[in-house]
Design a protein around this motif. Structure first.
Motif, PDB file in Angstrom:
ATOM      1  N   PHE A  14       0.730  -1.206   0.001  1.00 24.77           N
ATOM      2  CA  PHE A  14       0.008  -0.047  -0.021  1.00 24.77           C
ATOM      3  C   PHE A  14       0.778   1.330   0.050  1.00 24.77           C
ATOM      4  O   PHE A  14       1.908   1.291   0.461  1.00 24.77           O
ATOM      5  CB  PHE A  14      -1.011   0.041   1.247  1.00 24.77           C
ATOM      6  CG  PHE A  14      -0.393   0.114   2.518  1.00 24.77           C
ATOM      7  CD1 PHE A  14       0.104   1.122   3.210  1.00 24.77           C
ATOM      8  CD2 PHE A  14       0.026  -1.226   3.128  1.00 24.77           C
ATOM      9  CE1 PHE A  14       0.644   0.823   4.592  1.00 24.77           C
ATOM     10  CE2 PHE A  14       0.500  -1.438   4.579  1.00 24.77           C
ATOM     11  CZ  PHE A  14       0.982  -0.391   5.089  1.00 24.77           C
ATOM     12  N   ASN A  15       0.463   2.307  -0.468  1.00 23.17           N
ATOM     13  CA  ASN A  15       0.987   3.694  -0.449  1.00 23.17           C
ATOM     14  C   ASN A  15       0.421   4.640   0.780  1.00 23.17           C
ATOM     15  O   ASN A  15      -0.633   4.283   0.933  1.00 23.17           O
ATOM     16  CB  ASN A  15       0.437   4.502  -1.819  1.00 23.17           C
ATOM     17  CG  ASN A  15       0.992   3.632  -2.955  1.00 23.17           C
ATOM     18  OD1 ASN A  15       2.173   3.645  -3.275  1.00 23.17           O
ATOM     19  ND2 ASN A  15       0.191   3.369  -3.960  1.00 23.17           N
ATOM     20  N   ILE A  16       1.485   5.018   1.242  1.00 28.48           N
ATOM     21  CA  ILE A  16       1.022   5.767   2.647  1.00 28.48           C
ATOM     22  C   ILE A  16       2.178   6.836   2.805  1.00 28.48           C
ATOM     23  O   ILE A  16       3.466   6.740   2.181  1.00 28.48           O
ATOM     24  CB  ILE A  16       1.105   5.071   3.628  1.00 28.48           C
ATOM     25  CG1 ILE A  16       0.343   5.596   5.004  1.00 28.48           C
ATOM     26  CG2 ILE A  16       2.430   4.241   3.921  1.00 28.48           C
ATOM     27  CD1 ILE A  16      -0.043   4.735   6.243  1.00 28.48           C
ATOM     28  N   SER A  17       1.707   7.962   3.403  1.00 29.27           N
ATOM     29  CA  SER A  17       2.548   9.086   3.761  1.00 29.27           C
ATOM     30  C   SER A  17       3.496   8.333   4.821  1.00 29.27           C
ATOM     31  O   SER A  17       3.281   7.773   5.871  1.00 29.27           O
ATOM     32  CB  SER A  17       1.778  10.243   4.329  1.00 29.27           C
ATOM     33  OG  SER A  17       0.999  10.737   3.444  1.00 29.27           O
ATOM     34  N   MET A 147      -3.524   3.937   1.018  1.00 31.83           N
ATOM     35  CA  MET A 147      -4.029   3.920   2.392  1.00 31.83           C
ATOM     36  C   MET A 147      -4.486   5.337   2.925  1.00 31.83           C
ATOM     37  O   MET A 147      -3.647   6.267   2.981  1.00 31.83           O
ATOM     38  CB  MET A 147      -3.117   3.467   3.365  1.00 31.83           C
ATOM     39  CG  MET A 147      -3.359   3.359   4.789  1.00 31.83           C
ATOM     40  SD  MET A 147      -4.424   2.032   5.222  1.00 31.83           S
ATOM     41  CE  MET A 147      -3.483   0.471   4.797  1.00 31.83           C
ATOM     42  N   GLU A 148      -5.762   5.621   3.037  1.00 33.30           N
ATOM     43  CA  GLU A 148      -5.973   6.799   3.308  1.00 33.30           C
ATOM     44  C   GLU A 148      -6.209   7.027   4.704  1.00 33.30           C
ATOM     45  O   GLU A 148      -7.049   6.377   5.482  1.00 33.30           O
ATOM     46  CB  GLU A 148      -7.610   7.085   2.725  1.00 33.30           C
ATOM     47  CG  GLU A 148      -8.051   8.535   2.720  1.00 33.30           C
ATOM     48  CD  GLU A 148      -9.502   8.769   2.138  1.00 33.30           C
ATOM     49  OE1 GLU A 148     -10.129   9.818   2.858  1.00 33.30           O
ATOM     50  OE2 GLU A 148      -9.790   8.242   1.293  1.00 33.30           O
ATOM     51  N   ILE A 149      -5.484   7.939   5.441  1.00 34.97           N
ATOM     52  CA  ILE A 149      -5.385   8.266   6.852  1.00 34.97           C
ATOM     53  C   ILE A 149      -6.195   9.393   7.130  1.00 34.97           C
ATOM     54  O   ILE A 149      -5.804  10.364   6.831  1.00 34.97           O
ATOM     55  CB  ILE A 149      -4.198   8.218   7.462  1.00 34.97           C
ATOM     56  CG1 ILE A 149      -3.255   6.771   6.896  1.00 34.97           C
ATOM     57  CG2 ILE A 149      -4.092   8.478   8.976  1.00 34.97           C
ATOM     58  CD1 ILE A 149      -3.899   5.519   7.499  1.00 34.97           C
ATOM     59  N   LEU A 150      -7.182   9.217   7.817  1.00 31.30           N
ATOM     60  CA  LEU A 150      -8.099  10.432   8.123  1.00 31.30           C
ATOM     61  C   LEU A 150      -7.538  11.490   9.324  1.00 31.30           C
ATOM     62  O   LEU A 150      -7.657  11.288  10.755  1.00 31.30           O
ATOM     63  CB  LEU A 150      -9.391  10.180   8.489  1.00 31.30           C
ATOM     64  CG  LEU A 150     -10.115   9.391   7.373  1.00 31.30           C
ATOM     65  CD1 LEU A 150     -11.475   8.935   8.021  1.00 31.30           C
ATOM     66  CD2 LEU A 150     -10.218  10.316   6.046  1.00 31.30           C
ATOM     67  N   TYR A 151      -6.573  12.148   8.923  1.00 36.79           N
ATOM     68  CA  TYR A 151      -5.847  12.993  10.073  1.00 36.79           C
ATOM     69  C   TYR A 151      -5.097  14.293   9.438  1.00 36.79           C
ATOM     70  O   TYR A 151      -4.313  14.062   8.540  1.00 36.79           O
ATOM     71  CB  TYR A 151      -4.670  12.380  10.824  1.00 36.79           C
ATOM     72  CG  TYR A 151      -3.851  13.009  11.800  1.00 36.79           C
ATOM     73  CD1 TYR A 151      -4.603  13.306  13.104  1.00 36.79           C
ATOM     74  CD2 TYR A 151      -2.723  13.444  11.599  1.00 36.79           C
ATOM     75  CE1 TYR A 151      -3.965  14.127  13.980  1.00 36.79           C
ATOM     76  CE2 TYR A 151      -2.195  14.405  12.292  1.00 36.79           C
ATOM     77  CZ  TYR A 151      -2.491  14.699  13.648  1.00 36.79           C
ATOM     78  OH  TYR A 151      -1.975  15.251  14.595  1.00 36.79           O
ATOM     79  N   TYR A 152      -5.693  15.242   9.503  1.00 40.57           N
ATOM     80  CA  TYR A 152      -5.416  16.561   8.648  1.00 40.57           C
ATOM     81  C   TYR A 152      -5.899  17.682   9.595  1.00 40.57           C
ATOM     82  O   TYR A 152      -6.803  17.942  10.135  1.00 40.57           O
ATOM     83  CB  TYR A 152      -5.392  16.676   7.237  1.00 40.57           C
ATOM     84  CG  TYR A 152      -4.596  15.750   6.644  1.00 40.57           C
ATOM     85  CD1 TYR A 152      -5.004  14.853   6.025  1.00 40.57           C
ATOM     86  CD2 TYR A 152      -2.998  15.744   6.706  1.00 40.57           C
ATOM     87  CE1 TYR A 152      -4.239  13.949   5.055  1.00 40.57           C
ATOM     88  CE2 TYR A 152      -2.273  15.035   5.891  1.00 40.57           C
ATOM     89  CZ  TYR A 152      -2.800  13.883   5.221  1.00 40.57           C
ATOM     90  OH  TYR A 152      -2.026  13.171   4.523  1.00 40.57           O
TER      91      TYR A 152
END
Length: 152
Positions: A14-17, A147-152
């Motif tokens: 997966f792609n992730i920051s 991979m969408e991470i809900l934090y911003y």
């Protein structure tokens, strides 16, 4: 904030920051360091994870696991560590506090700044850990998942 491809085998991952991987690797590292976990190359694990946590690999971060875990027994130990980390994170409640995030020892000033404003949702870390478990088990089927991470 760079995006990296995390994989363990067969180019599935997966792609992730990388700043999110730094955070999850920190919690994995805290558990991995405990003496009950035996790996042939534990020192390489620790060195690799420390480099990630300190931001030395930002922009080209890669999981060192596929080169360090030597057999199915060590894969099972890694899964046990990940399951324990999940439980520990859930015990924190819904969020990791800003004060806890700021207490993480890192040389990466961007990491410190990024996690200085609001608490981090525990379930977002659990999502990453679940993916890592599936990758080790060989049940992860995605080759280019964002991979969408809900934090911003």
């Amino acid at each position: 904030m760079a995006t990296e491809f995390m994989n363990y085998r067969d180019d599935k991952g997966f792609n992730i920051s990388d700043v999110f991987m730094q955070l999850v690797i920190y919690y994995i590292q805290e558990e991995l360091k405990k003496p009950q976990y035996i790996f042939s190359n534990k020192n390489l694990f620790i060195i690799g994870h420390e480099g990630i946590i300190n931001g030395y690999q930002n922009g080209f971060l890669a999981l060192p696991w596929k080169n360090i875990i030597v057999d199915i027994n060590e894969e099972q130990i890694m899964i046990q560590i990940l399951q324990t980390v999940k439980s520990s994170l859930r015990n924190k409640g819904d969020f990791i506090t800003v004060s806890e995030l700021q207490s993480i020892q890192t040389e990466d000033e961007y990491f410190k700044h990024f996690y200085s404003k609001k608490p981090f949702p525990v379930e977002e870390l659990i999502k990453i850990i679940d993916a890592l478990i599936e990758m080790i088990q060989g049940t992860w089927t995605f080759t280019n998942y964002d991979m969408e991470i809900l934090y911003y």
